[in-house]
Write a protein that holds these residues in place. Structure first.
Motif, mmCIF file in Angstrom:
data_model
loop_
_atom_site.group_PDB
_atom_site.id
_atom_site.type_symbol
_atom_site.label_atom_id
_atom_site.label_comp_id
_atom_site.label_asym_id
_atom_site.label_seq_id
_atom_site.Cartn_x
_atom_site.Cartn_y
_atom_site.Cartn_z
ATOM 1 N N LYS A 1 -54.883 -12.838 39.006
ATOM 2 C CA LYS A 1 -54.133 -11.855 39.798
ATOM 3 C C LYS A 1 -52.787 -11.578 39.157
ATOM 4 N N LEU A 2 -52.535 -10.301 38.861
ATOM 5 C CA LEU A 2 -51.196 -9.869 38.454
ATOM 6 C C LEU A 2 -50.541 -9.284 39.692
ATOM 7 N N THR A 3 -49.470 -9.924 40.152
ATOM 8 C CA THR A 3 -48.745 -9.437 41.316
ATOM 9 C C THR A 3 -47.442 -8.813 40.850
ATOM 10 N N PHE A 4 -47.278 -7.533 41.131
ATOM 11 C CA PHE A 4 -46.070 -6.802 40.746
ATOM 12 C C PHE A 4 -45.057 -6.900 41.878
ATOM 13 N N ALA A 5 -43.881 -7.456 41.563
ATOM 14 C CA ALA A 5 -42.864 -7.767 42.569
ATOM 15 C C ALA A 5 -42.458 -6.538 43.384
ATOM 16 N N LYS A 6 -42.327 -5.403 42.719
ATOM 17 C CA LYS A 6 -41.923 -4.164 43.404
ATOM 18 C C LYS A 6 -43.037 -3.122 43.303
ATOM 19 N N GLY A 7 -44.272 -3.595 43.324
ATOM 20 C CA GLY A 7 -45.422 -2.728 43.101
ATOM 21 C C GLY A 7 -45.525 -1.541 44.037
ATOM 22 N N ALA A 8 -45.047 -1.703 45.283
ATOM 23 C CA ALA A 8 -45.135 -0.599 46.234
ATOM 24 C C ALA A 8 -44.268 0.584 45.796
ATOM 25 N N SER A 9 -43.283 0.328 44.932
ATOM 26 C CA SER A 9 -42.393 1.390 44.446
ATOM 27 C C SER A 9 -42.823 1.937 43.088
ATOM 28 N N VAL A 10 -43.890 1.376 42.526
ATOM 29 C CA VAL A 10 -44.330 1.755 41.182
ATOM 30 C C VAL A 10 -45.458 2.777 41.270
ATOM 31 N N GLU A 11 -45.316 3.864 40.516
ATOM 32 C CA GLU A 11 -46.384 4.860 40.478
ATOM 33 C C GLU A 11 -47.609 4.273 39.796
ATOM 34 N N ASP A 12 -48.762 4.494 40.384
ATOM 35 C CA ASP A 12 -50.026 3.937 39.880
ATOM 36 C C ASP A 12 -51.087 5.033 39.825
ATOM 37 N N PRO A 13 -50.895 6.011 38.918
ATOM 38 C CA PRO A 13 -51.835 7.135 38.867
ATOM 39 C C PRO A 13 -53.268 6.728 38.508
ATOM 40 N N SER A 14 -53.427 5.609 37.801
ATOM 41 C CA SER A 14 -54.773 5.159 37.429
ATOM 42 C C SER A 14 -55.412 4.274 38.501
ATOM 43 N N ARG A 15 -54.680 4.050 39.572
ATOM 44 C CA ARG A 15 -55.169 3.253 40.709
ATOM 45 C C ARG A 15 -55.642 1.857 40.287
ATOM 46 N N LEU A 16 -54.790 1.174 39.536
ATOM 47 C CA LEU A 16 -55.100 -0.190 39.124
ATOM 48 C C LEU A 16 -54.932 -1.179 40.271
ATOM 49 N N PHE A 17 -53.935 -0.936 41.136
ATOM 50 C CA PHE A 17 -53.696 -1.877 42.232
ATOM 51 C C PHE A 17 -54.921 -1.928 43.136
ATOM 52 N N ASN A 18 -55.447 -3.143 43.351
ATOM 53 C CA ASN A 18 -56.637 -3.297 44.183
ATOM 54 C C ASN A 18 -56.514 -4.473 45.149
ATOM 55 N N SER A 19 -55.289 -5.009 45.287
ATOM 56 C CA SER A 19 -55.086 -6.178 46.135
ATOM 57 C C SER A 19 -53.652 -6.147 46.669
ATOM 58 N N SER A 20 -53.424 -6.825 47.796
ATOM 59 C CA SER A 20 -52.092 -6.882 48.424
ATOM 60 C C SER A 20 -51.554 -5.476 48.683
ATOM 61 N N LEU A 21 -52.417 -4.597 49.131
ATOM 62 C CA LEU A 21 -52.033 -3.193 49.322
ATOM 63 C C LEU A 21 -51.303 -2.944 50.637
ATOM 64 N N GLU A 22 -51.363 -3.918 51.551
ATOM 65 C CA GLU A 22 -50.796 -3.701 52.884
ATOM 66 C C GLU A 22 -49.302 -3.997 52.968
#
Length: 119
Positions: A64-85
């Motif tokens: 698991k790669l957890t991005f500390a400020k991931g909610a603020s990071v643009e993810d056009p390729s939709r890589l984020f698939n966990s901790s989305l809430e």
């Protein structure tokens, strides 16, 4: 020991697909930005640049790669698939045999660096 040595040891001690995956992800993260710094916090690898970018945790069935400020990071390729809430972090779970979209992951790391630099 340096953080890089501790990360090397973690990769080696895993001794299976998770170590290989963590090693490959580490390479992509470091190649995305030459000024990324490796750290060791909470007994896990951490990559930073102007603040924490992401952590690399290993579990039985995922790396698991957890991005500390991931909610603020643009993810056009939709890589984020966990901790989305959550309101802050976002994560990517990599399973055994999955291919890494290196181009998209590099773009995501660079976007995370940009978010940190804006703070």
């Amino acid at each position: 020991k340096s953080p890089s040595q501790l990360i090397d040891e973690r990769i080696e001690e895993l001794g299976d697909w998770r170590g290989e995956m963590l090693s490959r992800l580490r390479g992509v993260i470091k190649s995305a930005d030459s000024k990324v710094v490796e750290e060791w916090k909470w007994n896990v690898p951490v990559w930073s640049r102007d603040g924490i970018l992401c952590t690399g945790e290993t579990y039985k069935s995922v790396v698991k790669l957890t991005f500390a400020k991931g909610a603020s990071v643009e993810d056009p390729s939709r890589l984020f698939n966990s901790s989305l809430e959550g309101n802050t972090r976002r994560a990517i779970d990599f399973r055994q045999g999955e291919k890494i979209d290196e181009k998209a992951l590099k773009a995501l790391v660079r976007a995370a660096v940009a978010v940190n630099r804006e703070a």
